[in-house]
Scaffold this active site. Structure first.
Site, mmCIF file in Angstrom:
data_model
loop_
_atom_site.group_PDB
_atom_site.id
_atom_site.type_symbol
_atom_site.label_atom_id
_atom_site.label_comp_id
_atom_site.label_asym_id
_atom_site.label_seq_id
_atom_site.Cartn_x
_atom_site.Cartn_y
_atom_site.Cartn_z
ATOM 1 N N CYS A 2 23.851 67.868 85.158
ATOM 2 C CA CYS A 2 23.335 66.634 85.763
ATOM 3 C C CYS A 2 23.773 66.563 87.232
ATOM 4 O O CYS A 2 24.934 66.810 87.548
ATOM 5 C CB CYS A 2 23.845 65.398 85.008
ATOM 6 S SG CYS A 2 23.356 65.384 83.275
ATOM 7 N N GLU A 33 40.894 66.098 80.627
ATOM 8 C CA GLU A 33 41.225 64.742 81.055
ATOM 9 C C GLU A 33 40.876 63.699 80.008
ATOM 10 O O GLU A 33 39.903 63.849 79.279
ATOM 11 C CB GLU A 33 40.353 64.363 82.257
ATOM 12 C CG GLU A 33 40.726 64.997 83.539
ATOM 13 C CD GLU A 33 39.765 64.544 84.649
ATOM 14 O OE1 GLU A 33 39.395 65.385 85.454
ATOM 15 O OE2 GLU A 33 39.396 63.353 84.680
ATOM 16 N N CYS A 90 26.866 64.330 88.421
ATOM 17 C CA CYS A 90 28.086 64.343 87.604
ATOM 18 C C CYS A 90 29.107 65.377 88.085
ATOM 19 O O CYS A 90 28.777 66.549 88.252
ATOM 20 C CB CYS A 90 27.709 64.619 86.152
ATOM 21 S SG CYS A 90 29.120 64.666 85.055
ATOM 22 N N CYS A 124 38.795 57.100 76.649
ATOM 23 C CA CYS A 124 37.642 57.950 76.949
ATOM 24 C C CYS A 124 38.111 59.408 76.888
ATOM 25 O O CYS A 124 39.003 59.802 77.635
ATOM 26 C CB CYS A 124 37.130 57.602 78.341
ATOM 27 S SG CYS A 124 35.768 58.638 78.883
ATOM 28 N N CYS A 162 35.546 60.606 85.871
ATOM 29 C CA CYS A 162 35.682 61.766 84.996
ATOM 30 C C CYS A 162 35.378 63.075 85.696
ATOM 31 O O CYS A 162 34.465 63.185 86.493
ATOM 32 C CB CYS A 162 34.857 61.615 83.722
ATOM 33 S SG CYS A 162 33.169 61.148 83.993
ATOM 34 N N CYS A 198 31.164 71.660 81.565
ATOM 35 C CA CYS A 198 29.932 71.220 80.920
ATOM 36 C C CYS A 198 28.799 72.090 81.422
ATOM 37 O O CYS A 198 28.811 72.552 82.546
ATOM 38 C CB CYS A 198 29.664 69.755 81.294
ATOM 39 S SG CYS A 198 28.220 69.052 80.468
HETATM 40 N N1 SAH Z 1 27.633 64.489 78.396
HETATM 41 C C1 SAH Z 1 27.655 63.160 77.888
HETATM 42 C C2 SAH Z 1 28.981 62.441 78.035
HETATM 43 C C3 SAH Z 1 29.753 62.592 79.315
HETATM 44 S S1 SAH Z 1 29.226 61.722 80.730
HETATM 45 C C4 SAH Z 1 26.535 62.357 78.506
HETATM 46 O O1 SAH Z 1 25.815 62.871 79.339
HETATM 47 O O2 SAH Z 1 26.331 61.227 78.095
HETATM 48 C C5 SAH Z 1 29.575 60.041 80.449
HETATM 49 C C6 SAH Z 1 28.635 59.113 81.191
HETATM 50 O O3 SAH Z 1 28.930 59.082 82.598
HETATM 51 C C7 SAH Z 1 27.181 59.545 81.077
HETATM 52 O O4 SAH Z 1 26.370 58.409 80.888
HETATM 53 C C8 SAH Z 1 26.944 60.167 82.441
HETATM 54 O O5 SAH Z 1 25.591 60.254 82.731
HETATM 55 C C9 SAH Z 1 27.734 59.251 83.328
HETATM 56 N N2 SAH Z 1 28.025 59.763 84.667
HETATM 57 C C10 SAH Z 1 28.240 61.033 85.040
HETATM 58 N N3 SAH Z 1 28.448 61.109 86.362
HETATM 59 C C11 SAH Z 1 28.394 59.860 86.841
HETATM 60 C C12 SAH Z 1 28.522 59.283 88.130
HETATM 61 N N4 SAH Z 1 28.757 60.038 89.213
HETATM 62 N N5 SAH Z 1 28.404 57.962 88.229
HETATM 63 C C13 SAH Z 1 28.164 57.185 87.151
HETATM 64 N N6 SAH Z 1 28.030 57.663 85.907
HETATM 65 C C14 SAH Z 1 28.126 58.977 85.750
#
Ligand code: SAH
Length: 343
Positions: free
Chosen positions: A115, A91, A118, A104, A332, A111
């Site tokens: 987290c 995506e 996420c 983006c 995302c 991944c």
């Molecule tokens: N792996 C990298 C980049 C991808 S995530 C990272 O961790 O930075 C891009 C951003 O979106 C990161 O700051 C991540 O923590 C955040 N993110 C992921 N899930 C989210 C959610 N449900 N709500 C808000 N931000 C989120």
């Protein structure tokens, strides 16, 4: 087969001279691939027929096929779902701002960082994207809209520093004058905090903006929501960030997703301010996007503003990220997951 769109001009020079060709052919080939973006070697009219023939047999030209495209009626945000040659999905999201288009992009299929908040990580990790697959996202969005992409954020699916070599190769390719020629100053790379790789990145002294997904100010909370924190504690991460700014003189951006009742108190904000005091930084507050499995909810507007004020009162620059594309609700990782469910 050779993944020719992942190769820099010096690498192409080596390949072509090895085939008995002249060095200058490399720049011509690069322009066909990265500026004219042709799909076959046959179209490369200024290359000798014998070379075109040989390349067709030995190399492939990466191209993304659009499987779905959603356009927001509210703000023009476009979400693209692509199908890769091996059937995997990825995506990208095009965001429209007054100052230009920002894209983006994803760096991996899935991944492995895990987290808890996420969506990208829920279905697990499949594979790294190649440099050409990362780059094609930028080209595909440009072809589709006919507009220039003025900024790139590596904030889509995947952990860019977990796919270090391919992401660095992408950065070389995207800034090549015979290609898109996009300055690194217009590129942000977001990481959950792979400390060893942050030191490695600092050594390269690039002009990109580094974004750190911090999301908590104490190890107990961060351990609970970001497994990477088991490996490197917040203190070690902050040390790496300090070394990064010392080396590159670039301001670091800290991402902080506000989750109701988890990390959004003003005490937390005060701790964050203390953590960042004296460093060259900016804080990006993100109202967390709801992800069903996690059951996390957005903090109230009131709490978000209070958090921001607690930071700015202590001299820390903080902005609240605007929600874009709310009506195509596909933050995302979500389009890819839908596509996987349908298969
Ligand atoms: N792996 C990298 C980049 C991808 S995530 C990272 O961790 O930075 C891009 C951003 O979106 C990161 O700051 C991540 O923590 C955040 N993110 C992921 N899930 C989210 C959610 N449900 N709500 C808000 N931000 C989120």
């Amino acid at each position: 087969m050779i993944d020719i769109k992942s190769m820099t001009i010096p690498e192409l020079e080596e390949l072509l001279t090895g085939m008995g060709e002249k060095k200058f052919r490399a720049a011509q080939l690069f322009q066909w691939l990265h500026q004219k973006q042709v799909t076959t070697f046959d179209e490369m009219k200024n290359l000798p027929g014998s070379l075109r023939e040989k390349l067709s047999q030995e190399a492939v030209i990466t191209r993304l096929e659009t499987e779905r495209k959603l356009t927001s009626q509210l703000d023009g945000t476009i979400k693209y779902l692509y199908r890769l040659a091996d059937g995997n999905h990825l995506e990208s999201v095009l965001m429209r701002y007054k100052h230009g288009n920002s894209l983006c992009i994803s760096s991996q299929v899935g991944c492995r960082m895990g987290c808890s908040f996420c969506a990208s990580t829920k279905a697990g990790f499949v594979r790294h994207l190649t440099a050409s697959e990362i780059l094609e996202q930028v080209y595909a969005a440009g072809r589709d809209t006919g507009e220039r992409i003025s900024g790139i954020v590596l904030m889509g699916i995947g952990e860019p520093l977990d796919n270090f070599d391919n992401v660095m190769q992408f950065l070389r390719l995207v800034s090549t004058p015979e290609g898109l020629n996009l300055s690194h100053r217009h590129i942000s790379l977001s990481t959950c905090g792979l400390v060893d790789r942050i030191y490695q990145l600092a050594e390269l002294d690039l002009q990109i903006t580094l974004s750190i997904s911090l999301h908590a100010t104490d190890d107990e909370t961060r351990d609970a929501i970001m497994p990477v924190n088991h490996r490197w504690k917040i203190g070690e991460l902050m040390k790496a960030c300090e070394a990064y700014t010392q080396r590159t003189h670039r301001r670091i951006s800290y991402e902080y997703a506000l989750i109701s009742g988890v990390n959004d108190s003003v005490e937390e904000a005060a701790r964050l301010a203390a953590l960042l005091k004296g460093s060259l930084c900016h804080v990006n507050l993100i109202p967390v996007n709801y992800v069903a499995e996690a059951g996390y909810h957005q903090s109230s507007r009131q709490r978000i503003y209070a958090f921001q004020k607690a930071l700015t009162d202590r001299g820390i620059n903080a902005t609240i990220r605007r929600t874009l594309g709310a009506d195509i609700n596909a933050a995302c990782g979500q389009l890819r997951r839908e596509a996987m469910k349908q298969e």
